[in-house]
Motif scaffolding. Structure first.
Motif, PDB file in Angstrom:
ATOM      1  N   LYS A 101      -3.467   3.640  -2.483  1.00  0.00           N
ATOM      2  CA  LYS A 101      -3.684   2.376  -3.150  1.00  0.00           C
ATOM      3  C   LYS A 101      -2.505   1.435  -3.212  1.00  0.00           C
ATOM      4  O   LYS A 101      -1.322   1.933  -3.054  1.00  0.00           O
ATOM      5  N   ALA A 102      -2.766   0.116  -3.302  1.00  0.00           N
ATOM      6  CA  ALA A 102      -1.945  -0.887  -3.395  1.00  0.00           C
ATOM      7  C   ALA A 102      -1.165  -1.008  -4.779  1.00  0.00           C
ATOM      8  O   ALA A 102      -1.760  -0.575  -5.689  1.00  0.00           O
ATOM      9  N   TYR A 144       0.641  -1.057   0.071  1.00  0.00           N
ATOM     10  CA  TYR A 144      -0.020   0.178   0.168  1.00  0.00           C
ATOM     11  C   TYR A 144       0.887   1.236   0.098  1.00  0.00           C
ATOM     12  O   TYR A 144       1.999   1.222   0.899  1.00  0.00           O
TER      13      TYR A 144
END
Length: 185
Positions: free
Chosen positions: A72-73, A66
């Motif tokens: 976001k990852a 992340y």
């Protein structure tokens, strides 16, 4: 007049705005080549490494983690920042082991590049790692770092760059290098 002098901005004052664990933010007062003054916001970073781990069968190892800045990852090659006085090769071997659990027999210097020269001095040193072998008791990564490994073919990685699943510049560069290297196996 040298090429550098033609464009150089002379610093006449620097003020540290923020001193963090990883970065420092400075505000510089500069004199432009035409004699006018301006302000420059600069991010000071110790530098980093990125490692392209190449398995015996030609697949590469990516880590998924992340990234708060983007919310976001992301899929990336293993990477990490240089510690004070640490040679990039040492950092590369440490980060490879911490993030993937692998050590390598061969570490190849690929290149170094500036990530965002418009406002930051960070330079990333890219290495390829070959002759990977699993470490029985690998070094532990940062306590606030959570990663998942993905072993992918070069073709799969290229597709991930093309469709946006890989959105990270150092990783996209690494995949392009591996594609052109012809020595991936």
């Amino acid at each position: 007049m040298s090429h550098l002098e033609k464009f150089e901005e002379k610093t006449i004052g620097t003020r540290t705005i923020y001193q963090g664990k990883i970065i420092t933010v400075e505000l510089d007062d500069v004199i432009l080549p035409d004699g006018k003054s301006a302000k420059r916001e600069l991010v000071r970073h110790p530098g980093a490494v990125a490692v392209i781990p190449i398995l015996e069968d030609g697949r590469i190892v990516l880590v998924e983690q992340y990234r708060k800045a983007l919310g976001k990852a992301m899929l990336e090659v293993p990477a990490g920042k240089l510690e004070p006085g640490e040679a990039p090769e040492v950092t590369a071997r440490r980060e490879l082991e911490e993030e993937t659990g692998y050590a390598c027999d061969e570490l190849i210097a690929v290149t170094s590049f500036a990530t965002s020269p418009g406002f930051a001095d960070e330079v990333v040193h890219v290495f390829a790692a070959k002759g990977l072998n699993a470490v029985e008791n690998p070094l532990q990564g940062d306590e606030d770092e959570f990663v998942e490994l993905h072993e992918v073919t070069l073709e799969e990685a290229e597709e991930m760059v093309a469709d946006g699943r890989i959105f990270d510049a150092k990783t996209a560069f690494s995949i392009l290098w591996a594609k052109g290297a012809r020595n991936v196996r």
